[in-house]
Each structure stands twice: as structure tokens, then as C-alpha cells.
Design a protein around this motif. Sequence first.
Motif, PDB file in Angstrom:
ATOM      1  N   ASP A 135       0.833  -1.210   0.000  1.00 12.11           N
ATOM      2  CA  ASP A 135       0.000   0.000   0.000  1.00 12.11           C
ATOM      3  C   ASP A 135       0.865   1.256   0.000  1.00 12.11           C
ATOM      4  O   ASP A 135       0.598   2.210  -0.741  1.00 12.11           O
ATOM      5  N   ASN A 136       1.908   1.261   0.835  1.00 15.00           N
ATOM      6  CA  ASN A 136       2.807   2.422   0.897  1.00 15.00           C
ATOM      7  C   ASN A 136       3.513   2.651  -0.437  1.00 15.00           C
ATOM      8  O   ASN A 136       3.658   3.787  -0.890  1.00 15.00           O
ATOM      9  N   ALA A 137       3.936   1.554  -1.067  1.00 13.07           N
ATOM     10  CA  ALA A 137       4.631   1.673  -2.359  1.00 13.07           C
ATOM     11  C   ALA A 137       3.688   2.184  -3.445  1.00 13.07           C
ATOM     12  O   ALA A 137       4.068   3.023  -4.274  1.00 13.07           O
ATOM     13  N   ILE A 138       2.454   1.683  -3.442  1.00  9.61           N
ATOM     14  CA  ILE A 138       1.463   2.159  -4.422  1.00  9.61           C
ATOM     15  C   ILE A 138       1.231   3.650  -4.243  1.00  9.61           C
ATOM     16  O   ILE A 138       1.191   4.416  -5.210  1.00  9.61           O
ATOM     17  N   ASN A 139       1.067   4.081  -2.979  1.00  9.49           N
ATOM     18  CA  ASN A 139       0.853   5.506  -2.718  1.00  9.49           C
ATOM     19  C   ASN A 139       2.049   6.335  -3.146  1.00  9.49           C
ATOM     20  O   ASN A 139       1.907   7.446  -3.660  1.00  9.49           O
ATOM     21  N   GLN A 140       3.238   5.786  -2.932  1.00  6.93           N
ATOM     22  CA  GLN A 140       4.451   6.532  -3.256  1.00  6.93           C
ATOM     23  C   GLN A 140       4.677   6.650  -4.755  1.00  6.93           C
ATOM     24  O   GLN A 140       4.930   7.739  -5.270  1.00  6.93           O
ATOM     25  N   TYR A 141       4.582   5.540  -5.466  1.00  7.32           N
ATOM     26  CA  TYR A 141       4.944   5.543  -6.884  1.00  7.32           C
ATOM     27  C   TYR A 141       3.803   5.929  -7.817  1.00  7.32           C
ATOM     28  O   TYR A 141       4.033   6.505  -8.871  1.00  7.32           O
ATOM     29  N   TYR A 142       2.551   5.564  -7.424  1.00 11.16           N
ATOM     30  CA  TYR A 142       1.411   6.051  -8.200  1.00 11.16           C
ATOM     31  C   TYR A 142       0.874   7.294  -7.484  1.00 11.16           C
ATOM     32  O   TYR A 142      -0.310   7.403  -7.216  1.00 11.16           O
ATOM     33  N   GLY A 143       1.777   8.214  -7.108  1.00 11.66           N
ATOM     34  CA  GLY A 143       1.431   9.308  -6.202  1.00 11.66           C
ATOM     35  C   GLY A 143       0.360  10.219  -6.737  1.00 11.66           C
ATOM     36  O   GLY A 143       0.076  10.293  -7.926  1.00 11.66           O
TER      37      GLY A 143
END
Length: 557
Positions: A135-143
Motif C-alpha cells: 500500500d505504501n509503495a502504491i501511494n508513493q509511486y502512483y502518487g
Amino acid sequence: MVDRSKSLRESLVRSGLLSEEQIKSAIEEGRESGTTLIKSILKRNLVDEMALITFLEKEMDIPRVDLSTYLIDKKVLNLVPFATARKYKIMPLFKVGDVLTIATVDPFDILALDEIRSKSRCDVEPMVAAPKDIDNAINQYYGVSGSVEDLIRNIGPLEESAPPIPSGVPLEEAPIVKLVNLLILRAANEGASDIHIEPTERNVRVRYRVDGLMHDVSGAPLFLHSSIITRIKVLARMDIAESRVPQDGRFELKTEEKNIDVRVSSYPTIYGECIVMRLLDKSSVLFGLEELGFNQANLKRFENAIQRPYGILLVTGPTGSGKTTTLYATLNYIIKPEINIMTVEDPVEYELEGVRQSQINTKAGLEYATALRSILRQDPDAILVGEIRDLETARVAIQAALTGHLVFSTLHTNDAAGTLTRLVDMGIEPFLTASSVAAAVAQRLVRTICPRCKTEFNPPDELIQRLGLDRKAEHKFYKGKGCKNCRNTGYKGRSAIFEILVVNNEIKELIVKKSSDVEIKRAALKAGMKTLRDDGIEKALSGKTTIDEVLRVTQLD
């Protein structure tokens, strides 16, 4: 051909991680809800997620990945659309030849793997990672910024505001509808408590409040201001024709995973209306008392106070300091079939099973005081009053405490001792305050250090002296260096610090004498109370937060 699902079930049983009955139950639930075995197991908390990841790595030979160590190329991100990544909880990592390696919660999700093969036109190699990390990575990279900018580029100056669409209904997403939904969903995924949409002279500024502090996340051209405001007002059932006076509204936004209650406030400024949206994620799990941040001594004092048969317990602190969360955790702790618990709130933020909850309605004449009087005729054992705002509410609450009820409420004061003198200043007779108040709890929220970039450091001597610590003692302090996981802030999440004043006989005498809050605080410290500052320093020494945070949120003497 090997039946991989059967192999997974057999391996889970053989490892002793789950019983045959638990697996059958998870499979049945998965069939009803349309989820896979692993996601069903995680949803039901049958196994700790880290234990499951270790099992998949060691028993099923599926590599484990630490997403904080990866820098993901934008070309790889473009192979998997954001909607697919969010739907299946997957994160594309890297591509070698025609093979795309992904991080996933469930490497046995055939539908997810097939869809990713179709979208990316690559063979797919899964690795396993924790749901929160994905979830954190999705939020970060698909910001949010990139997605918002992509949407804005597709909206021309003549774009009309979206037509009214009822809350909770799937949307045929027009660009403005997509934009507003995206801002809200991203805010919820990033753990924001508020969204601020503010027109300026040059553009529309968008900010999120995360862990108590504001962060710029995006901007939009001024020509979109009217459309954005209109869309939000339509959702919140506010008057779109009125822009000269403040308005309030609310709506719910339902997604596959979340049920978000959005409270909306508009306010006219010199550049146009600004909007603030308060987000309440109803799917969030309520905290237990031990998760709030109490140390062992404070937890024992608090538990003793709330297990009394009658009396009033007041939680105090500024707006956004976690008072409501503490009170909900308290009610959750005392809920039993044998007692009748009722609440009057503004608004009802979380629904508690086994509690009768009501909401004040100013237009209909249902204020705190009138609602509280009616509640007393409903044979309650414990009552939660959202806030003591005036003398009338205070009098009814104290009368309820004196007549054998356990009452919980909030008040806005700087510290615990000030709560007692505030009641007297409001007009409550000192002897009634002394007889009815069981305890006063002051609290603040401090940001906690990001566990991934936590490092030890030596603060300057002046800072040690300011905190009142011995410079010769070997104290260890920590801070976060900043990493992707915490968006380079050094902090991830928040915890509470507390000051718990239990009213004893000496403090009762001081209240009756109308003593100052300084004298009451001195007596409370003598009886074992720790100040907010002391509790914060203890958390800093234990490595949970930083001394800068403690200084930021506490008033030093």
C-alpha cells in the motif's frame, strides 16, 4: 499439472500454521466474498502476516522482497495501471526481457496474475511482501501529484462541473469527478485526516494534514476552482448557488476496501471559497487502551479510574489531539452485556456494537444538555457526552455522575489540573466538582519515529538541559533520517502522551477551597502524576519519538 491451491492448503496444514478446519472456514468465506485463500486468511487474522510471509518464503520457495530498498523505473510502473495495482494489491518491481517481477500479497492469485500478464504483455514472476508495504509503495509511486497532473492536462478551461451523482453509487467518472475522488482516496490511503482546497491569486492549492502537520500535495489551475467546489458541494448536499456564507455538509465515499465518511466545511475568502474535508475511515479498527500510548503506570491509573461505578472522567486537549479516539477505546474496554452504555455526540464518528449512540441536531433543538436529560431517563449505566461546551451541559453531566452514573466527556484545557478549575470558572460549585470528578486526562499526539530509518543521535547539551535531564547520564536518543517509507520526514504514525490526574482527598480539599491549578498540579505530582512533558521524554528515551516532537507539543515550564 500440479494443483497449486491444493499444494498450498496441504503445506499450510503440514507446517502447523493452520488447522484443516480453519482452512476450510477461510475457503468458504473466500467463496462467498470472492477472495483468495491467502487474502481470506489475512482478512480473518488467522495468522500473523509476517508469519505467513515467512511460510511462503521458506515452505513455498517464493522470494520475499523489502520494498523500501527498491527504486522503481517509471517505464515499469506504466506496464501495470494504478487501478489494477490497487485492486489486487500488487507492485511492479522490474522487467528483465519479457519477464515482469511483481510484489504481491498473494502469489497464488491466478486472476491477478492473468490480468497483469494481459495488461503488461509479459510473463509474471511474483515475490511476496506485506500488505502495508505494498500500500505504501502504491501511494508513493502512483502518487497523487502525477495522477492529478495527468487528469488536469485532460481538462480544458471550458470543462463543465460534473452532474449530481448520489454518494456510494459507482461513477461514470467525468474528469472533475475523477479528480475529486482521486484527491479523497489518495488522502485516505496516505492516512490524512483533512484535505484543504484553497484558492490563491494564481492557482488552487491542495494540502493534506498527515500525522498532524500540513503537506502540499498538488495544485490545480484557477479555472478548475469553481468545478471542484461545485462537485464537492453537490456530494455534500450543500447549496451550490450560495458562496458568500460558510456552509457545512457531509457525504460517504464507498470503495472496494474503505467506507469513508467525509465532513465538509466551506468558507468564503478574498479569492473564492475554500473547502476543508475531514476524513473518517469507518473501516478503521478501533484502538485498544494498550495501543493508545499509555505506559504501564498510566494504564493502571486509567483502568482504575474507568472501572469506578460512578463519577465523571474528563479528557482534555486541543482539537486533533486524539480525545475522541481515547474515549471510544474506553467504551470498547468497558462494554459488557450487563451494562447499558449510551452516547450523545457531534458527530457519531465510529459505530460501536453494544452501545446506543445518538447525534445532536441543533436545527431540531436537540442540544447536548437536552439530549443528556433524555438519556438519563433511559436507564444508562455509562454515558459518553461528546463535549462539555456550556454551563448547562456541565451541570447535567455532573448531576448524572453524582446520581450513580459513569460519565465520560471532553473539555478544552491546557492540562489536567486546569480542567478542574475550568469547571469552577464555568459556574459549577466547587463542592460539586470535587464530589463528581473521578479523573482528568490531558493528552497530545506526537509523531513516532519511522522504524525503517531510525538511527541513534546525540542532541546538543542545551537541549538536554532544557528537558531537565542530567547531561552526565548516558541517555540514548533517536531520530529518523528520512526514507521512502516516511516520505523523508523521519516519522511514521502517531502515539499519544498523557497526563492523568486522579482526584484524591487532598485535591478535593483544594478544589473546595478554590485553589489555583498550580496548587492542584503540585498535589497531583506529589500523588504520582506524570506531566505531559515527562511522559513525552520517557517515550523519547525509549526510542518511540524524538525530543523535537516532545518540545513541539508540550508546554515547558
